[in-house]
Design a protein around this motif. Sequence first.
Motif, PDB file in Angstrom:
ATOM      1  N   SER A 160       7.004   3.963  -0.608  1.00 24.24           N
ATOM      2  CA  SER A 160       7.008   5.331  -1.118  1.00 24.24           C
ATOM      3  C   SER A 160       6.834   5.251  -2.641  1.00 24.24           C
ATOM      4  N   PHE A 161       6.574   6.402  -3.279  1.00 27.01           N
ATOM      5  CA  PHE A 161       6.442   6.396  -4.745  1.00 27.01           C
ATOM      6  C   PHE A 161       7.737   5.920  -5.391  1.00 27.01           C
ATOM      7  N   GLY A 162       8.873   6.329  -4.799  1.00 30.11           N
ATOM      8  CA  GLY A 162      10.171   5.906  -5.332  1.00 30.11           C
ATOM      9  C   GLY A 162      10.329   4.395  -5.263  1.00 30.11           C
ATOM     10  N   GLU A 163      10.017   3.834  -4.113  1.00 27.33           N
ATOM     11  CA  GLU A 163      10.171   2.377  -3.926  1.00 27.33           C
ATOM     12  C   GLU A 163       9.262   1.577  -4.875  1.00 27.33           C
ATOM     13  N   MET A 164       8.092   2.158  -5.184  1.00 27.60           N
ATOM     14  CA  MET A 164       7.177   1.448  -6.088  1.00 27.60           C
ATOM     15  C   MET A 164       7.768   1.248  -7.474  1.00 27.60           C
ATOM     16  N   LYS A 165       8.689   2.143  -7.839  1.00 25.17           N
ATOM     17  CA  LYS A 165       9.248   2.090  -9.193  1.00 25.17           C
ATOM     18  C   LYS A 165      10.605   1.377  -9.233  1.00 25.17           C
ATOM     19  N   GLU A 166      11.080   0.941  -8.075  1.00 30.32           N
ATOM     20  CA  GLU A 166      12.384   0.253  -8.051  1.00 30.32           C
ATOM     21  C   GLU A 166      12.238  -1.221  -8.428  1.00 30.32           C
ATOM     22  N   PHE A 202       4.111  -3.126 -13.369  1.00 32.99           N
ATOM     23  CA  PHE A 202       3.784  -1.732 -13.665  1.00 32.99           C
ATOM     24  C   PHE A 202       4.171  -0.789 -12.526  1.00 32.99           C
ATOM     25  N   GLY A 203       4.827  -1.323 -11.507  1.00 36.91           N
ATOM     26  CA  GLY A 203       5.319  -0.470 -10.429  1.00 36.91           C
ATOM     27  C   GLY A 203       4.204   0.216  -9.656  1.00 36.91           C
ATOM     28  N   GLN A 204       3.147  -0.545  -9.359  1.00 40.65           N
ATOM     29  CA  GLN A 204       1.991   0.040  -8.663  1.00 40.65           C
ATOM     30  C   GLN A 204       1.664  -0.763  -7.403  1.00 40.65           C
ATOM     31  N   ILE A 205       0.720  -0.229  -6.640  1.00 47.93           N
ATOM     32  CA  ILE A 205       0.111  -1.003  -5.549  1.00 47.93           C
ATOM     33  C   ILE A 205      -1.327  -1.283  -5.959  1.00 47.93           C
ATOM     34  N   PRO A 206      -1.984  -2.332  -5.464  1.00 50.51           N
ATOM     35  CA  PRO A 206      -1.489  -3.270  -4.464  1.00 50.51           C
ATOM     36  C   PRO A 206      -0.840  -4.507  -5.105  1.00 50.51           C
ATOM     37  N   THR A 207      -0.037  -5.201  -4.292  1.00 48.98           N
ATOM     38  CA  THR A 207       0.380  -6.560  -4.627  1.00 48.98           C
ATOM     39  C   THR A 207      -0.076  -7.446  -3.472  1.00 48.98           C
ATOM     40  N   ALA A 261       0.863  -1.190   0.000  1.00 47.17           N
ATOM     41  CA  ALA A 261       0.000   0.000   0.000  1.00 47.17           C
ATOM     42  C   ALA A 261       0.895   1.234   0.000  1.00 47.17           C
ATOM     43  N   PHE A 262       0.284   2.373  -0.308  1.00 47.19           N
ATOM     44  CA  PHE A 262       1.010   3.648  -0.281  1.00 47.19           C
ATOM     45  C   PHE A 262       1.440   3.980   1.145  1.00 47.19           C
ATOM     46  N   GLU A 263       2.693   4.423   1.267  1.00 46.04           N
ATOM     47  CA  GLU A 263       3.156   4.945   2.566  1.00 46.04           C
ATOM     48  C   GLU A 263       2.382   6.228   2.898  1.00 46.04           C
ATOM     49  N   PHE A 276      -0.588  -9.360  -8.640  1.00 44.53           N
ATOM     50  CA  PHE A 276      -0.809  -7.912  -8.722  1.00 44.53           C
ATOM     51  C   PHE A 276      -2.156  -7.713  -9.402  1.00 44.53           C
ATOM     52  N   ASP A 277      -2.680  -6.523  -9.328  1.00 45.93           N
ATOM     53  CA  ASP A 277      -3.973  -6.099  -9.868  1.00 45.93           C
ATOM     54  C   ASP A 277      -5.099  -6.475  -8.904  1.00 45.93           C
ATOM     55  N   SER A 278      -5.749  -5.428  -8.418  1.00 46.76           N
ATOM     56  CA  SER A 278      -6.701  -5.616  -7.325  1.00 46.76           C
ATOM     57  C   SER A 278      -7.843  -6.577  -7.663  1.00 46.76           C
ATOM     58  N   GLY A 279      -8.331  -6.537  -8.917  1.00 40.76           N
ATOM     59  CA  GLY A 279      -9.432  -7.430  -9.283  1.00 40.76           C
ATOM     60  C   GLY A 279      -9.013  -8.889  -9.174  1.00 40.76           C
ATOM     61  N   LEU A 309      -9.607   5.416  -1.243  1.00 38.50           N
ATOM     62  CA  LEU A 309      -9.754   5.258  -2.691  1.00 38.50           C
ATOM     63  C   LEU A 309      -8.601   4.486  -3.322  1.00 38.50           C
ATOM     64  N   ALA A 310      -7.477   4.384  -2.636  1.00 37.09           N
ATOM     65  CA  ALA A 310      -6.354   3.606  -3.186  1.00 37.09           C
ATOM     66  C   ALA A 310      -6.773   2.137  -3.234  1.00 37.09           C
ATOM     67  N   ARG A 311      -6.260   1.430  -4.225  1.00 38.90           N
ATOM     68  CA  ARG A 311      -6.822   0.096  -4.510  1.00 38.90           C
ATOM     69  C   ARG A 311      -6.396  -0.986  -3.516  1.00 38.90           C
ATOM     70  N   ASP A 312      -5.521  -0.674  -2.578  1.00 45.07           N
ATOM     71  CA  ASP A 312      -5.291  -1.661  -1.508  1.00 45.07           C
ATOM     72  C   ASP A 312      -6.567  -1.803  -0.669  1.00 45.07           C
ATOM     73  N   MET A 313      -7.397  -0.749  -0.685  1.00 46.71           N
ATOM     74  CA  MET A 313      -8.607  -0.757   0.150  1.00 46.71           C
ATOM     75  C   MET A 313      -9.519  -1.934  -0.196  1.00 46.71           C
ATOM     76  N   ARG A 314      -9.708  -2.212  -1.489  1.00 49.23           N
ATOM     77  CA  ARG A 314     -10.629  -3.298  -1.861  1.00 49.23           C
ATOM     78  C   ARG A 314     -10.055  -4.666  -1.470  1.00 49.23           C
ATOM     79  N   VAL A 315      -8.713  -4.754  -1.476  1.00 48.40           N
ATOM     80  CA  VAL A 315      -8.075  -6.011  -1.056  1.00 48.40           C
ATOM     81  C   VAL A 315      -8.213  -6.177   0.458  1.00 48.40           C
TER      82      VAL A 315
HETATM   83  N1  GSH Z   1      -5.484  -2.143 -12.406  1.00 49.17           N
HETATM   84  C1  GSH Z   1      -4.664  -1.952 -11.247  1.00 49.17           C
HETATM   85  C2  GSH Z   1      -4.388  -0.474 -11.093  1.00 49.17           C
HETATM   86  C3  GSH Z   1      -3.398  -0.242  -9.966  1.00 49.17           C
HETATM   87  C4  GSH Z   1      -3.207   1.239  -9.718  1.00 49.17           C
HETATM   88  O1  GSH Z   1      -3.524   2.102 -10.574  1.00 49.17           O
HETATM   89  N2  GSH Z   1      -2.656   1.553  -8.536  1.00 49.17           N
HETATM   90  C5  GSH Z   1      -2.436   2.924  -8.182  1.00 49.17           C
HETATM   91  C6  GSH Z   1      -2.886   3.177  -6.747  1.00 49.17           C
HETATM   92  S1  GSH Z   1      -4.613   2.966  -6.583  1.00 49.17           S
HETATM   93  C7  GSH Z   1      -0.949   3.226  -8.235  1.00 49.17           C
HETATM   94  O2  GSH Z   1      -0.146   2.421  -7.825  1.00 49.17           O
HETATM   95  N3  GSH Z   1      -0.616   4.426  -8.718  1.00 49.17           N
HETATM   96  C8  GSH Z   1       0.729   4.890  -8.778  1.00 49.17           C
HETATM   97  C9  GSH Z   1       1.332   4.718 -10.130  1.00 49.17           C
HETATM   98  O3  GSH Z   1       0.673   4.204 -11.062  1.00 49.17           O
HETATM   99  O4  GSH Z   1       2.479   5.141 -10.287  1.00 49.17           O
HETATM  100  C10 GSH Z   1      -5.352  -2.536 -10.003  1.00 49.17           C
HETATM  101  O5  GSH Z   1      -6.587  -2.606  -9.995  1.00 49.17           O
HETATM  102  O6  GSH Z   1      -4.651  -2.944  -9.060  1.00 49.17           O
END
Ligand code: GSH
Length: 224
Positions: free
Chosen positions: A46-52, A61-66, A12-14, A75-78, A23-29
Amino acid sequence: MSRPPMSPTITAFERSPDRGRGLARDMRVRWALEEVGQPYDVRLLSFGEMKEGAHRALHPFGQIPTYEVSDLVLFDSGAIVFHIAERHAGLLPSDVNERARAITWMFAAVSTMEPVIVDREVVKLVERDKSWYEQRLQVVEDRIRGRLGELSNRLGGADWLEGAFNAGDLLMVSVLLRLSGSGILDEYPNLSAYVARGEARPAYQRAFAAQLAVFHDAMSRPAS
Ligand SMILES: N[C@@H](CCC(=O)N[C@@H](CS)C(=O)NCC(=O)O)C(=O)O
């Protein structure tokens, strides 16, 4: 003595950009895990760590959640909610056809409803300075209204989309919540009530409180 099953770890986002509004997608998980009573750990990024590289090895894709448990990484909340619903009782009906319909609503939430709603966020976030901003916003909001009208017609006076609450509702409510504060959802009283029913669920409340606590905690510390 049997060992307790390993708890999954999600990311999740720090410091969530939504300031803990859920609203961040870790919420649905989190919500899905709370519904099925599965404890979990959270690794904050952090945003930096997400892209490392270390995180990209989990999420291309360097996003949350995993979601990590044992040797499985998702990965991918769905997909994560689907996995949780398949592994635990409570989020998908056991009847084959009812289950298929619930899964259909899961896909509809993330592939039919969410893209048009996210379009509006993109317009508001990155296109505000364009000369055509107002016209584009109108077009995007009308497209959202089209989808909401169709969903509203289907839901009618029912509490949930297909009989009892299931993972389809969990994802649909999560997606509709992205319209909070826009006023658009208020134009569809049955959808507003549907979302409120989702938010009132104890599992939702626990998940919301947990992610909000992360944000409050981050605000009490200097930015790293
Ligand atoms: N389809 C993906 C989308 C994931 C997504 O967009 N995550 C956002 C947070 S809700 C994120 O990490 N944004 C930062 C970024 O894309 O750099 C999912 O449902 O998990």
